[in-house]
Design a protein around this motif. Structure first.
Motif, PDB file in Angstrom:
ATOM      1  N   TYR A  39       3.711   6.140 -10.299  1.00 45.20           N
ATOM      2  CA  TYR A  39       3.810   7.992 -11.417  1.00 45.20           C
ATOM      3  C   TYR A  39       2.835   6.975 -12.396  1.00 45.20           C
ATOM      4  O   TYR A  39       3.331   6.445 -13.024  1.00 45.20           O
ATOM      5  N   ALA A  40       1.353   7.464 -11.796  1.00 42.13           N
ATOM      6  CA  ALA A  40       0.727   7.180 -13.351  1.00 42.13           C
ATOM      7  C   ALA A  40      -1.116   8.470 -13.033  1.00 42.13           C
ATOM      8  O   ALA A  40      -1.577   8.535 -12.803  1.00 42.13           O
ATOM      9  N   PRO A  41      -0.148   9.402 -13.434  1.00 40.34           N
ATOM     10  CA  PRO A  41      -0.406  10.696 -13.458  1.00 40.34           C
ATOM     11  C   PRO A  41      -1.414  10.741 -14.686  1.00 40.34           C
ATOM     12  O   PRO A  41      -2.318  11.221 -15.058  1.00 40.34           O
ATOM     13  N   TYR A  42      -1.473   9.216 -16.004  1.00 40.03           N
ATOM     14  CA  TYR A  42      -2.665   9.518 -17.337  1.00 40.03           C
ATOM     15  C   TYR A  42      -3.934   8.393 -16.836  1.00 40.03           C
ATOM     16  O   TYR A  42      -4.667   9.213 -16.659  1.00 40.03           O
ATOM     17  N   SER A  43      -3.487   7.266 -15.843  1.00 39.80           N
ATOM     18  CA  SER A  43      -4.739   6.009 -16.167  1.00 39.80           C
ATOM     19  C   SER A  43      -5.305   6.272 -14.608  1.00 39.80           C
ATOM     20  O   SER A  43      -6.255   6.422 -14.475  1.00 39.80           O
ATOM     21  N   LYS A  44      -4.006   7.710 -13.863  1.00 36.52           N
ATOM     22  CA  LYS A  44      -5.281   7.491 -12.502  1.00 36.52           C
ATOM     23  C   LYS A  44      -5.085   6.395 -11.458  1.00 36.52           C
ATOM     24  O   LYS A  44      -5.808   6.692 -10.635  1.00 36.52           O
ATOM     25  N   PHE A  45      -4.584   4.973 -12.523  1.00 31.53           N
ATOM     26  CA  PHE A  45      -4.365   3.844 -11.478  1.00 31.53           C
ATOM     27  C   PHE A  45      -3.426   3.348 -10.924  1.00 31.53           C
ATOM     28  O   PHE A  45      -2.882   3.090 -11.695  1.00 31.53           O
ATOM     29  N   SER A  92       5.326   3.185 -23.125  1.00 28.59           N
ATOM     30  CA  SER A  92       6.920   3.307 -22.397  1.00 28.59           C
ATOM     31  C   SER A  92       6.872   3.073 -21.097  1.00 28.59           C
ATOM     32  O   SER A  92       7.497   3.095 -20.577  1.00 28.59           O
ATOM     33  N   GLY A  93       5.568   2.902 -20.662  1.00 24.02           N
ATOM     34  CA  GLY A  93       5.466   2.897 -18.759  1.00 24.02           C
ATOM     35  C   GLY A  93       5.907   1.332 -19.050  1.00 24.02           C
ATOM     36  O   GLY A  93       5.747   0.545 -19.593  1.00 24.02           O
ATOM     37  N   MET A  94       5.830   1.497 -17.406  1.00 21.40           N
ATOM     38  CA  MET A  94       5.347   0.048 -16.854  1.00 21.40           C
ATOM     39  C   MET A  94       5.067  -0.580 -15.550  1.00 21.40           C
ATOM     40  O   MET A  94       4.548   0.252 -14.605  1.00 21.40           O
ATOM     41  N   CYS A  95       4.302  -1.779 -15.461  1.00 27.20           N
ATOM     42  CA  CYS A  95       3.778  -1.769 -14.815  1.00 27.20           C
ATOM     43  C   CYS A  95       4.645  -2.551 -13.402  1.00 27.20           C
ATOM     44  O   CYS A  95       5.633  -2.765 -13.077  1.00 27.20           O
ATOM     45  N   ALA A  96       3.903  -2.157 -11.723  1.00 28.91           N
ATOM     46  CA  ALA A  96       4.682  -3.074 -10.807  1.00 28.91           C
ATOM     47  C   ALA A  96       5.210  -3.900 -10.539  1.00 28.91           C
ATOM     48  O   ALA A  96       6.342  -3.793  -9.379  1.00 28.91           O
ATOM     49  N   GLU A  97       4.411  -4.885 -10.763  1.00 36.31           N
ATOM     50  CA  GLU A  97       4.484  -6.184 -11.425  1.00 36.31           C
ATOM     51  C   GLU A  97       6.717  -6.423 -11.200  1.00 36.31           C
ATOM     52  O   GLU A  97       7.584  -7.252 -10.545  1.00 36.31           O
ATOM     53  N   ARG A  98       6.534  -6.012 -12.773  1.00 35.01           N
ATOM     54  CA  ARG A  98       7.454  -5.975 -13.183  1.00 35.01           C
ATOM     55  C   ARG A  98       8.857  -5.218 -12.743  1.00 35.01           C
ATOM     56  O   ARG A  98       9.973  -5.382 -12.770  1.00 35.01           O
ATOM     57  N   VAL A  99       8.008  -3.676 -12.129  1.00 39.85           N
ATOM     58  CA  VAL A  99       9.145  -3.212 -11.445  1.00 39.85           C
ATOM     59  C   VAL A  99       9.617  -3.646 -10.871  1.00 39.85           C
ATOM     60  O   VAL A  99      11.383  -3.832 -10.894  1.00 39.85           O
ATOM     61  N   GLN A 123       4.509   3.139 -13.061  1.00 43.78           N
ATOM     62  CA  GLN A 123       5.669   3.901 -13.738  1.00 43.78           C
ATOM     63  C   GLN A 123       5.257   4.644 -14.995  1.00 43.78           C
ATOM     64  O   GLN A 123       5.591   3.903 -15.807  1.00 43.78           O
ATOM     65  N   GLU A 124       3.964   5.566 -15.338  1.00 41.00           N
ATOM     66  CA  GLU A 124       3.793   5.393 -16.239  1.00 41.00           C
ATOM     67  C   GLU A 124       4.502   6.646 -17.317  1.00 41.00           C
ATOM     68  O   GLU A 124       5.549   6.826 -16.735  1.00 41.00           O
ATOM     69  N   ASN A 125       4.225   6.553 -18.586  1.00 37.53           N
ATOM     70  CA  ASN A 125       4.856   8.102 -19.303  1.00 37.53           C
ATOM     71  C   ASN A 125       4.063   8.875 -20.574  1.00 37.53           C
ATOM     72  O   ASN A 125       3.051   8.087 -21.196  1.00 37.53           O
ATOM     73  N   ALA A 126       4.371   9.593 -20.657  1.00 35.02           N
ATOM     74  CA  ALA A 126       3.598  10.359 -21.909  1.00 35.02           C
ATOM     75  C   ALA A 126       3.964   9.363 -22.651  1.00 35.02           C
ATOM     76  O   ALA A 126       2.278   9.926 -23.948  1.00 35.02           O
ATOM     77  N   VAL A 137       0.624  -1.084  -0.171  1.00 34.11           N
ATOM     78  CA  VAL A 137       0.044  -0.044  -0.216  1.00 34.11           C
ATOM     79  C   VAL A 137       0.768   1.313  -0.090  1.00 34.11           C
ATOM     80  O   VAL A 137       0.431   2.054  -0.524  1.00 34.11           O
ATOM     81  N   GLU A 138       1.862   1.258   0.656  1.00 36.85           N
ATOM     82  CA  GLU A 138       3.073   2.498   1.143  1.00 36.85           C
ATOM     83  C   GLU A 138       3.671   2.543  -0.730  1.00 36.85           C
ATOM     84  O   GLU A 138       3.547   3.660  -1.301  1.00 36.85           O
ATOM     85  N   ALA A 139       3.940   1.688  -1.188  1.00 37.44           N
ATOM     86  CA  ALA A 139       4.296   1.699  -2.923  1.00 37.44           C
ATOM     87  C   ALA A 139       3.937   2.093  -3.603  1.00 37.44           C
ATOM     88  O   ALA A 139       3.796   2.950  -4.586  1.00 37.44           O
ATOM     89  N   ARG A 140       1.953   1.467  -3.609  1.00 43.90           N
ATOM     90  CA  ARG A 140       1.086   2.121  -4.171  1.00 43.90           C
ATOM     91  C   ARG A 140       0.986   3.212  -4.427  1.00 43.90           C
ATOM     92  O   ARG A 140       0.438   4.413  -5.204  1.00 43.90           O
ATOM     93  N   LYS A 141       0.639   4.339  -3.477  1.00 43.30           N
ATOM     94  CA  LYS A 141       0.971   5.476  -2.638  1.00 43.30           C
ATOM     95  C   LYS A 141       2.011   6.338  -3.439  1.00 43.30           C
ATOM     96  O   LYS A 141       1.687   7.570  -3.878  1.00 43.30           O
ATOM     97  N   GLN A 142       3.321   5.782  -4.478  1.00 44.52           N
ATOM     98  CA  GLN A 142       3.871   6.144  -4.489  1.00 44.52           C
ATOM     99  C   GLN A 142       4.276   6.115  -6.033  1.00 44.52           C
ATOM    100  O   GLN A 142       5.430   6.903  -6.640  1.00 44.52           O
TER     101      GLN A 142
END
Ligand code: THU
Length: 160
Positions: free
Chosen positions: A38-44, A70-77, A63-66, A31-36
């Motif tokens: 970077y998902a400005p596009y999907s807001k998910f 080019s963004g990446m899911c949390a699981e793979r990060v 970690q999303e990208n414009a 949950v703490e990781a989730r709060k950090q």
């Protein structure tokens, strides 16, 4: 010709409070990781915590990208962080939580197909199952005993 059944079984907990206390602790970290995230596009926002066999906890978030792909899911990060910082150290548990700015995510959110494929490589290599717990922001938590049970008929290096 024959028809076969491919069955995946899972355990469903009504709430995080039903989880074993060590898993609750791991979920709190996710949950703490989730709060950090970077998902400005999907807001998910997705948060992941991995418990390694050396007791290290590795966190990840999306970690999303414009340029969207080019963004990446949390699981793979998270799994790549773990493999990069602790190569060859087995992953015992993986927990996932997801939330959205737009709505309350009250259903369990499982890893996407690409993440399942990526994670399966590490589970196969370590020859021990990775226990997976996933949830939304609130509500039920699903536990799967292994990654491969979430990915029937998967592709792996034995085909190459
Ligand atoms: N996302 C994850 O982090 N994990 C998943 O398994 C599904 C989707 C992220 C990617 C993107 O940043 C956002 O959620 C919406 O798809």
């Amino acid at each position: 010709m024959k028809k076969i059944d491919v069955v995946a079984s899972a355990t469903v907990y009504d709430d995080v409070s039903e989880l074993p206390s060590d898993v609750q602790m791991l979920m709190n970290k996710a949950v703490e990781a989730r709060k950090q995230a970077y998902a400005p596009y999907s807001k998910f926002q997705v948060g992941v915590a991995l418990l390694l066999e050396n007791n290290q906890i590795v966190l990840g978030n999306n970690q999303e990208n414009a340029a969207y792909p080019s963004g990446m899911c949390a699981e793979r990060v998270a799994i790549w962080k773990a493999s990069s910082d602790y190569p060859g150290v087995k992953v015992k548990q993986l927990v996932i939580t997801a939330s959205s700015i737009n709505s309350v995510v009250d259903r369990p959110v499982g890893p996407c197909g690409a993440c399942r494929q990526t994670l399966s490589e590490y589970e196969i290599n370590q020859k021990e199952p990775i226990e997976i717990y996933f949830m939304g922001a609130v509500g039920k938590v699903v536990k799967s005993e292994s990654l491969l049970s979430l990915l029937p008929f998967s592709f792996d290096s034995s085909y190459l």
